[in-house]
Enzyme design. Sequence first.
Site, PDB file in Angstrom:
ATOM      1  N   GLU A  80      10.201   1.158   2.523  1.00 18.40           N
ATOM      2  CA  GLU A  80      10.769   0.997   1.195  1.00 18.40           C
ATOM      3  C   GLU A  80      12.378   0.495   1.228  1.00 18.40           C
ATOM      4  O   GLU A  80      12.632  -0.629   0.830  1.00 18.40           O
ATOM      5  CB  GLU A  80      10.492   2.041   0.209  1.00 18.40           C
ATOM      6  N   ASP A  81      13.218   1.094   2.225  1.00 12.92           N
ATOM      7  CA  ASP A  81      14.309   1.057   1.913  1.00 12.92           C
ATOM      8  C   ASP A  81      15.140   0.587   3.274  1.00 12.92           C
ATOM      9  O   ASP A  81      16.636   0.448   3.253  1.00 12.92           O
ATOM     10  CB  ASP A  81      15.100   2.265   1.654  1.00 12.92           C
TER      11      ASP A  81
END
Length: 194
Positions: A80-81
């Site tokens: 996700e990051d």
Amino acid sequence: MPEPAESVLATRSVTNSDAAGLLFKALAFASEKHRNQRRKDADASPYINHPIALANVLANEAGVNDTDVLCAAILHDTVEDTETSYDELVATFGLKIADIVMEVTDDKSLHWTERKEAQVNHAPHISREAKLVKLADKICNLRDMLACPPANWKIERRVAYFHWAARVVEGMRGTNASMETIFDALFSQHEGMT
Ligand code: ZN
């Protein structure tokens, strides 16, 4: 009967060293991926503190000793990051761990509000392993929100965050009693927030 006892011990130590090896591999991988990131709190804490906190909650507060779940917790924000792909996780940690990580990864093509709503809708349908990671994530996020909230979040936004987190957790009841109790105690503290 010394012989069976010894053989049990030998088996256990082999298993433990494998688990430790995989956990440290996940820690090394996640700390490298998150190396330039900071949390949103006023002190801008190193990002890696967050995945480590999840694994710590699971292992030491929730009684979870499934290495796949603990590794997935450490890796839960890499796709996700950071620039981490699903294929990279599969190649490095195998399908099981990679799939748990994907189950707790938000679809970044959605807008923020849609992503938050999607979590509420998806949470009841994810695997038990992914629910454990997600419960620990919500606990850690509420703890951070109480102890060191994002510098620019007004009280209303923080309260709204607590209510949203509670809706996500509501869909995962019956997964782990210890974490649900811890979450409820943290949730009740939002009334005292200033
Ligand atoms: Zn997280």
